[in-house]
Design an enzyme around this catalytic site. Sequence first.
Site, PDB file in Angstrom:
ATOM      1  N   LYS A 124      -0.163 -34.129 -12.548  1.00 48.07           N
ATOM      2  CA  LYS A 124       0.611 -33.595 -13.620  1.00 48.07           C
ATOM      3  C   LYS A 124       0.285 -34.289 -15.013  1.00 48.07           C
ATOM      4  O   LYS A 124       0.899 -35.235 -15.363  1.00 48.07           O
ATOM      5  CB  LYS A 124       2.066 -33.916 -13.587  1.00 48.07           C
ATOM      6  CG  LYS A 124       2.566 -33.282 -12.092  1.00 48.07           C
ATOM      7  CD  LYS A 124       3.944 -33.570 -12.163  1.00 48.07           C
ATOM      8  CE  LYS A 124       4.566 -33.580 -10.684  1.00 48.07           C
ATOM      9  NZ  LYS A 124       6.183 -33.900 -10.509  1.00 48.07           N
ATOM     10  N   ASP A 168       1.080 -38.496 -11.064  1.00 43.38           N
ATOM     11  CA  ASP A 168       2.459 -38.194 -11.977  1.00 43.38           C
ATOM     12  C   ASP A 168       2.180 -39.103 -13.468  1.00 43.38           C
ATOM     13  O   ASP A 168       1.603 -38.997 -14.347  1.00 43.38           O
ATOM     14  CB  ASP A 168       3.614 -38.452 -11.260  1.00 43.38           C
ATOM     15  CG  ASP A 168       4.897 -38.163 -12.184  1.00 43.38           C
ATOM     16  OD1 ASP A 168       4.901 -36.923 -12.724  1.00 43.38           O
ATOM     17  OD2 ASP A 168       6.064 -38.297 -11.735  1.00 43.38           O
ATOM     18  N   PHE A 218       9.089 -30.401 -10.461  1.00 42.25           N
ATOM     19  CA  PHE A 218       9.311 -31.235  -9.151  1.00 42.25           C
ATOM     20  C   PHE A 218       8.731 -30.293  -7.899  1.00 42.25           C
ATOM     21  O   PHE A 218       9.654 -29.262  -7.452  1.00 42.25           O
ATOM     22  CB  PHE A 218      10.729 -31.860  -8.748  1.00 42.25           C
ATOM     23  CG  PHE A 218      10.762 -32.819  -7.960  1.00 42.25           C
ATOM     24  CD1 PHE A 218      10.273 -34.237  -8.513  1.00 42.25           C
ATOM     25  CD2 PHE A 218      11.266 -32.882  -6.753  1.00 42.25           C
ATOM     26  CE1 PHE A 218      10.240 -35.298  -7.636  1.00 42.25           C
ATOM     27  CE2 PHE A 218      11.021 -33.630  -5.758  1.00 42.25           C
ATOM     28  CZ  PHE A 218      10.681 -35.057  -5.848  1.00 42.25           C
ATOM     29  N   VAL A 219       7.748 -30.858  -7.060  1.00 42.01           N
ATOM     30  CA  VAL A 219       7.087 -30.089  -6.234  1.00 42.01           C
ATOM     31  C   VAL A 219       7.570 -30.648  -4.696  1.00 42.01           C
ATOM     32  O   VAL A 219       7.650 -32.112  -4.655  1.00 42.01           O
ATOM     33  CB  VAL A 219       5.741 -29.824  -6.361  1.00 42.01           C
ATOM     34  CG1 VAL A 219       5.488 -29.009  -7.514  1.00 42.01           C
ATOM     35  CG2 VAL A 219       5.009 -31.209  -6.415  1.00 42.01           C
ATOM     36  N   ARG A 272       3.817 -42.068   1.740  1.00 40.68           N
ATOM     37  CA  ARG A 272       3.758 -41.103   2.800  1.00 40.68           C
ATOM     38  C   ARG A 272       3.140 -39.800   2.460  1.00 40.68           C
ATOM     39  O   ARG A 272       2.747 -39.139   3.165  1.00 40.68           O
ATOM     40  CB  ARG A 272       5.148 -41.131   3.514  1.00 40.68           C
ATOM     41  CG  ARG A 272       5.470 -42.194   4.233  1.00 40.68           C
ATOM     42  CD  ARG A 272       6.966 -42.148   4.705  1.00 40.68           C
ATOM     43  NE  ARG A 272       7.770 -42.820   3.694  1.00 40.68           N
ATOM     44  CZ  ARG A 272       9.126 -42.836   3.899  1.00 40.68           C
ATOM     45  NH1 ARG A 272       9.690 -42.169   5.027  1.00 40.68           N
ATOM     46  NH2 ARG A 272       9.848 -43.703   3.406  1.00 40.68           N
ATOM     47  N   GLY A 273       3.235 -39.473   1.198  1.00 38.26           N
ATOM     48  CA  GLY A 273       2.884 -38.416   0.648  1.00 38.26           C
ATOM     49  C   GLY A 273       1.659 -37.741   0.609  1.00 38.26           C
ATOM     50  O   GLY A 273       1.447 -36.572   0.850  1.00 38.26           O
ATOM     51  N   ASP A 293       7.522 -34.905  -0.297  1.00 34.88           N
ATOM     52  CA  ASP A 293       9.139 -34.834  -0.190  1.00 34.88           C
ATOM     53  C   ASP A 293       9.953 -34.696  -1.281  1.00 34.88           C
ATOM     54  O   ASP A 293       9.659 -34.970  -2.630  1.00 34.88           O
ATOM     55  CB  ASP A 293       9.572 -35.996   0.620  1.00 34.88           C
ATOM     56  CG  ASP A 293       9.692 -37.264  -0.134  1.00 34.88           C
ATOM     57  OD1 ASP A 293       8.572 -37.337  -0.631  1.00 34.88           O
ATOM     58  OD2 ASP A 293      10.898 -37.670  -0.285  1.00 34.88           O
TER      59      ASP A 293
END
Length: 183
Positions: free
Chosen positions: A133, A105, A154-155, A45-46, A161
Site C-alpha cells: 500500500k 503498509d 483494509f483487506v 501470522r499474516g 486477518d
Amino acid sequence: MAERPYVIEPMISAKTIAARVEALARAITAAFAGTDKLVVVGLLRGSFIFIADLVRELDLPVEVDFLEASSYGNATESSREVRILKDLRGEIAGRDVLVVEDIVDTGHTLQHVRTLLLARGPKRLEVCALLDKPSRREVDIRATWTGFEICDAFVVGYGIDFAQRNRNLPYIGKVRFLDQGAP
Ligand code: IMP
C-alpha cells in the site's frame, strides 16, 4: 473489540493470486539460482498461506523459518515501535535470506525486521511482499518483489486477518463497514 457489522468485497481472486505467486516464484528462483540453501523467513501470522504457496513453487533448496513482530503506535504514529514476539530458530549469518511479508503498509515492520536481520550478517537478504500500500508509507522502504499494489483499503483473506478473523478466505477481499468510519 466490539463487533462492527461489515461485508467483504472480493478484490483479488484465488486464481489471480495463484498466477502471481507462480510468477514471483519464477523471479525469485532466477535471482537465487545456484544458492546452496535459501532461508525463507515468513513474518507471522499474516504470511502463513502466502509462504506455503510460494515455497512450493520455488525451484531451489529451501529452509523455512518464522519471525513474529508486532507493531503498535505510541503517541506519535511516525515513531511507531516494533517488538519481536518470536525470533528465528536458525542462524542466517552467511546465508541467502528471503523475508516473506503479507502487506507493506507504513513500512515500519519491514524496516525494523530488515535492520534486525541485516545485523546478523546474511550473505544476501531480499524481501517478497504479497501486497503493498504505497500511499500509506511512512518510511522509505520497498520489497524486492511485490505481488500486488493496492489502494488504501483494509483487506482480509489469504492469511490476512481482521481481528483474527477471515484469514481462511481463499481470496483477498476489502472490508467495508456498514456503519460509519474506518477500522
Ligand atoms: P506496517 O508496519 O504498517 O507496514 O504494518 C504491516 C502489518 O500491518 C502487516 O504485516 C499486517 O499484519 C498489518 N496490516 C496492514 N494493513 C493491513 C490490512 O489491510 N489488513 C490486515 N492487516 C494489515
